[in-house]
Scaffold this motif. Sequence first.
Motif, PDB file in Angstrom:
ATOM      1  N   ASP A  14       0.835  -1.202   0.000  1.00 58.18           N
ATOM      2  CA  ASP A  14       0.000   0.000   0.000  1.00 58.18           C
ATOM      3  C   ASP A  14       0.867   1.248   0.000  1.00 58.18           C
ATOM      4  O   ASP A  14       0.581   2.227  -0.702  1.00 58.18           O
ATOM      5  CB  ASP A  14      -0.921  -0.026   1.216  1.00 58.18           C
ATOM      6  N   ARG A  15       1.948   1.231   0.777  1.00 57.46           N
ATOM      7  CA  ARG A  15       2.885   2.371   0.765  1.00 57.46           C
ATOM      8  C   ARG A  15       3.599   2.465  -0.582  1.00 57.46           C
ATOM      9  O   ARG A  15       3.887   3.565  -1.069  1.00 57.46           O
ATOM     10  CB  ARG A  15       3.898   2.237   1.898  1.00 57.46           C
ATOM     11  N   ASP A  16       3.892   1.327  -1.193  1.00 58.48           N
ATOM     12  CA  ASP A  16       4.545   1.345  -2.501  1.00 58.48           C
ATOM     13  C   ASP A  16       3.674   2.028  -3.551  1.00 58.48           C
ATOM     14  O   ASP A  16       4.190   2.708  -4.451  1.00 58.48           O
ATOM     15  CB  ASP A  16       4.873  -0.073  -2.945  1.00 58.48           C
ATOM     16  N   LEU A  17       2.359   1.839  -3.454  1.00 63.45           N
ATOM     17  CA  LEU A  17       1.461   2.500  -4.408  1.00 63.45           C
ATOM     18  C   LEU A  17       1.565   4.018  -4.287  1.00 63.45           C
ATOM     19  O   LEU A  17       1.474   4.731  -5.298  1.00 63.45           O
ATOM     20  CB  LEU A  17       0.019   2.042  -4.182  1.00 63.45           C
ATOM     21  N   ASN A  18       1.743   4.522  -3.090  1.00 60.23           N
ATOM     22  CA  ASN A  18       1.955   5.963  -2.923  1.00 60.23           C
ATOM     23  C   ASN A  18       3.226   6.406  -3.646  1.00 60.23           C
ATOM     24  O   ASN A  18       3.269   7.471  -4.273  1.00 60.23           O
ATOM     25  CB  ASN A  18       2.043   6.313  -1.439  1.00 60.23           C
ATOM     26  N   SER A  19       4.251   5.573  -3.555  1.00 60.37           N
ATOM     27  CA  SER A  19       5.502   5.899  -4.255  1.00 60.37           C
ATOM     28  C   SER A  19       5.294   5.876  -5.763  1.00 60.37           C
ATOM     29  O   SER A  19       5.811   6.744  -6.488  1.00 60.37           O
ATOM     30  CB  SER A  19       6.589   4.893  -3.856  1.00 60.37           C
ATOM     31  N   PHE A  20       4.532   4.893  -6.262  1.00 52.96           N
ATOM     32  CA  PHE A  20       4.244   4.841  -7.692  1.00 52.96           C
ATOM     33  C   PHE A  20       3.492   6.084  -8.151  1.00 52.96           C
ATOM     34  O   PHE A  20       3.774   6.643  -9.218  1.00 52.96           O
ATOM     35  CB  PHE A  20       3.429   3.594  -8.019  1.00 52.96           C
ATOM     36  N   GLU A  21       2.532   6.507  -7.377  1.00 56.21           N
ATOM     37  CA  GLU A  21       1.780   7.712  -7.737  1.00 56.21           C
ATOM     38  C   GLU A  21       2.697   8.928  -7.791  1.00 56.21           C
ATOM     39  O   GLU A  21       2.569   9.784  -8.686  1.00 56.21           O
ATOM     40  CB  GLU A  21       0.654   7.939  -6.730  1.00 56.21           C
ATOM     41  N   GLU A  22       3.632   9.022  -6.882  1.00 53.34           N
ATOM     42  CA  GLU A  22       4.580  10.132  -6.892  1.00 53.34           C
ATOM     43  C   GLU A  22       5.484  10.070  -8.124  1.00 53.34           C
ATOM     44  O   GLU A  22       5.776  11.097  -8.755  1.00 53.34           O
ATOM     45  CB  GLU A  22       5.411  10.102  -5.614  1.00 53.34           C
ATOM     46  N   MET A  23       5.913   8.864  -8.503  1.00 58.63           N
ATOM     47  CA  MET A  23       6.741   8.704  -9.692  1.00 58.63           C
ATOM     48  C   MET A  23       5.973   9.125 -10.945  1.00 58.63           C
ATOM     49  O   MET A  23       6.513   9.810 -11.821  1.00 58.63           O
ATOM     50  CB  MET A  23       7.189   7.249  -9.810  1.00 58.63           C
ATOM     51  N   VAL A  24       4.718   8.704 -11.029  1.00 62.29           N
ATOM     52  CA  VAL A  24       3.898   9.069 -12.181  1.00 62.29           C
ATOM     53  C   VAL A  24       3.719  10.580 -12.252  1.00 62.29           C
ATOM     54  O   VAL A  24       3.789  11.191 -13.336  1.00 62.29           O
ATOM     55  CB  VAL A  24       2.535   8.355 -12.101  1.00 62.29           C
ATOM     56  N   LYS A  25       3.516  11.204 -11.123  1.00 65.63           N
ATOM     57  CA  LYS A  25       3.354  12.662 -11.082  1.00 65.63           C
ATOM     58  C   LYS A  25       4.612  13.366 -11.567  1.00 65.63           C
ATOM     59  O   LYS A  25       4.557  14.333 -12.350  1.00 65.63           O
ATOM     60  CB  LYS A  25       3.004  13.080  -9.658  1.00 65.63           C
ATOM     61  N   LEU A  26       5.781  12.895 -11.130  1.00 67.00           N
ATOM     62  CA  LEU A  26       7.040  13.502 -11.554  1.00 67.00           C
ATOM     63  C   LEU A  26       7.262  13.312 -13.055  1.00 67.00           C
ATOM     64  O   LEU A  26       7.713  14.238 -13.748  1.00 67.00           O
ATOM     65  CB  LEU A  26       8.202  12.892 -10.771  1.00 67.00           C
ATOM     66  N   ARG A  27       6.952  12.134 -13.561  1.00 71.33           N
ATOM     67  CA  ARG A  27       7.128  11.895 -14.992  1.00 71.33           C
ATOM     68  C   ARG A  27       6.187  12.771 -15.810  1.00 71.33           C
ATOM     69  O   ARG A  27       6.575  13.306 -16.856  1.00 71.33           O
ATOM     70  CB  ARG A  27       6.884  10.428 -15.302  1.00 71.33           C
ATOM     71  N   ARG A  28       4.956  12.929 -15.369  1.00 74.27           N
ATOM     72  CA  ARG A  28       4.010  13.786 -16.090  1.00 74.27           C
ATOM     73  C   ARG A  28       4.511  15.217 -16.122  1.00 74.27           C
ATOM     74  O   ARG A  28       4.453  15.907 -17.158  1.00 74.27           O
ATOM     75  CB  ARG A  28       2.638  13.707 -15.427  1.00 74.27           C
ATOM     76  N   GLY A  29       5.030  15.701 -14.987  1.00 77.87           N
ATOM     77  CA  GLY A  29       5.544  17.064 -14.949  1.00 77.87           C
ATOM     78  C   GLY A  29       6.763  17.254 -15.831  1.00 77.87           C
ATOM     79  O   GLY A  29       7.017  18.368 -16.299  1.00 77.87           O
ATOM     80  N   TYR A  30       7.528  16.203 -16.071  1.00 76.52           N
ATOM     81  CA  TYR A  30       8.724  16.321 -16.905  1.00 76.52           C
ATOM     82  C   TYR A  30       8.389  16.243 -18.389  1.00 76.52           C
ATOM     83  O   TYR A  30       8.903  17.044 -19.192  1.00 76.52           O
ATOM     84  CB  TYR A  30       9.712  15.225 -16.529  1.00 76.52           C
ATOM     85  N   TYR A  31       7.548  15.301 -18.783  1.00 79.07           N
ATOM     86  CA  TYR A  31       7.336  15.042 -20.200  1.00 79.07           C
ATOM     87  C   TYR A  31       6.291  15.950 -20.846  1.00 79.07           C
ATOM     88  O   TYR A  31       6.447  16.324 -22.020  1.00 79.07           O
ATOM     89  CB  TYR A  31       6.898  13.584 -20.401  1.00 79.07           C
ATOM     90  N   GLU A  32       5.257  16.319 -20.157  1.00 76.65           N
ATOM     91  CA  GLU A  32       4.176  17.075 -20.802  1.00 76.65           C
ATOM     92  C   GLU A  32       4.638  18.405 -21.395  1.00 76.65           C
ATOM     93  O   GLU A  32       4.224  18.762 -22.491  1.00 76.65           O
ATOM     94  CB  GLU A  32       3.028  17.277 -19.813  1.00 76.65           C
ATOM     95  N   PRO A  33       5.527  19.182 -20.741  1.00 82.27           N
ATOM     96  CA  PRO A  33       6.003  20.407 -21.389  1.00 82.27           C
ATOM     97  C   PRO A  33       6.854  20.143 -22.635  1.00 82.27           C
ATOM     98  O   PRO A  33       6.955  21.015 -23.512  1.00 82.27           O
ATOM     99  CB  PRO A  33       6.844  21.078 -20.288  1.00 82.27           C
ATOM    100  N   LEU A  34       7.471  18.993 -22.759  1.00 83.54           N
ATOM    101  CA  LEU A  34       8.348  18.694 -23.890  1.00 83.54           C
ATOM    102  C   LEU A  34       7.599  18.143 -25.086  1.00 83.54           C
ATOM    103  O   LEU A  34       8.073  18.261 -26.221  1.00 83.54           O
ATOM    104  CB  LEU A  34       9.414  17.681 -23.458  1.00 83.54           C
TER     105      LEU A  34
END
Length: 672
Positions: free
Chosen positions: A413-433
């Motif tokens: 369950d804690r790992d899912l929180n980490s996955f959500e954070e990773m997805v958020k960081l990737r979205r913030g990096y790729y969407e402007p590019l």
Amino acid sequence: MPRVILILLCLLSASVVLAAGSATESGDRDPRPAAGLRDVYFAEALYHAYQGEWFDSVARLDTELGQHRRVDEPALDTLYPHVNQAEFDVGDFELGYRMHLRAGRAIRAVVEGKVDEPQRNAAIYRLARLYFRKDQPREALQAMERIRGEVPQRIRDDVEFLRAQVLMANGRPEEASRILKELLGAKGLEGFAGYNMGIALMQQGKEQDGRQQLDRAGLVANLDSTSQAIRDKSNLVLGYKLLDENKGAEAKLVLDRVRLSGPFSNRALLGSGWADANQGQFERALVPWSILATREVTDPAVQEALLAMPFAYGKLKVYGKAAVLYGQALASFGKEIDKLGQSIVSVQEGKFLKALEREELRQDPDWVVKLRTLPQAPETYYLLELMASNDFQESLKNYLDLNGLAKRLAVWDRDLNSFEEMVKLRRGYYEPLLPEIDEAFKQLDSQIRLRQEQRDRIEKRLHAMLTAPRPDHLATAQERIAREEITRLEQIAAHKVPSPLAGEGQGGGEGATGETVADGDFTHPPTPSRQGRGTSEVTQRLARLRGVISWNIATQYHQRFSETFEDLDNLNRETERLKRRYDSFVRIRQAAAQSYQGYDDAIRSERARIAAAREKVAALLPRQGKILEAMAVEELSRRRVRLEQFQVTARFAIADSYDRANKAQAQKRVGE
């Protein structure tokens, strides 16, 4: 009588179902080297399985199989060459983790599939052993009857041994004894085959043959710890059976074979003393009982020895010593009864379960014994026999697995929180590019389309020229420009338009005939004869130029045709390069998008599954704990009732010993 109770316990513990479970447990797995595998995740699952980490092996291999089933082209997956083995192993790992229902289904899928005969028979063997462990001998027998053909060499003896056990459990000891007879010299089954054969012969009513076989099993010379244990058990069972038939001398010989440091030594010492007492040799009986009385008082055999010793002194008419020992035994029983009461309270308060959950203990293979050293859990001192039983062990493993699963679910369950954070960081990096990348992709796509059209058009023309030569199509760019210029000049000449080539003396401001030219106009137009002659010469010169170009094109046709095919190959390579760039871009674009898109629903789904599982585990864990506590309380209560009975016996024996001592002293005084 306590002796009769012990004899019954020994005979019951000699059940064929539990006789050789450990003998065939460790050597029946296929030792496949992970180095030969192409799939790294399958190799990782095998690694965890070889460490006995069944949950991790099942989780990884089950996930890998699930992904393999969803790929578009399974033959390209690295698991494809090993998929049958993986399907089998996931069932085998589930069996190791005691997931009986899933393991049965998984192994049956392999058994009914198209696999090699040895592998199929190995799967049936595991399936039969599963049913046998679940106390379903009929289903186990049906599975064993499906084993046909070649059996892997490493489990051949184990298969036959299991077949014999299943036959005995189904009430067919005659067939079992014939199989066991062939296994008497099998490596790894020393003692086990003989022990079970002795039990099978006794089930047939062949008491004498059965005793002889148990006697042979009790003489097996093997330094292996399991073989020594089954040898001691054979001697213990045979000795108590002879003792029950009042054959004390024979029982004594057999029981004295049991090791003093083995798990059956306490009962063997107790039985050895009773064998001497059966012959009226109470002084000799005191020797093993004296040794036994110094051991851990929580053992039932030791407690009985505390009563047996004063009983022997009473038979020797040493009533004073008997009375003293009865008093010591009574005091010891009182202390143990108090401890048992405290232990029952401790179990009911949950301390027993907390002791079982200690991770540092379970890292040790002898962790059950190490529980005795925990001062805060006195109840574990009395439960070693219970914890060694099959029923308790299965219930305990279920509890520990549920406890471990609860911890894993919390981590996931804690790992899912980490996955959500990773997805958020990737979205913030790729969407402007991505907008800029998409614009570059459009330009690349236009270039590819243009080059592809050009290549197709050229290729079509070249293939047509193989049957219908067209030299004009192979003209160079300079030749095309020259031809266009010649055509333009020919048109000028045809319309008799003055041109720089028409006159010969226009330089220096003079006309063709030498007349003066003013303001760009002819003062005197040339005569018609001169104009016609000039136009004809221009036309001839233009024709010669056109002829030269046509001659070059015609004579160089084959060379130019070959060079054009070479240029087409170069163009194809360039097109392939662009296509690779295109495909690479598509993959990278998809990977970038897929690194953060489409995960929200999956994470929500997994979070819901984990929450449901945690809720289920939270309901099952205390329920399973209550089962363990109930088993422990029942065992402790039974032990307390037994000690209370011993107390009553000791009290009456003390009074009787004092009476006898007083009578003896009175008779002695009368005699004097």
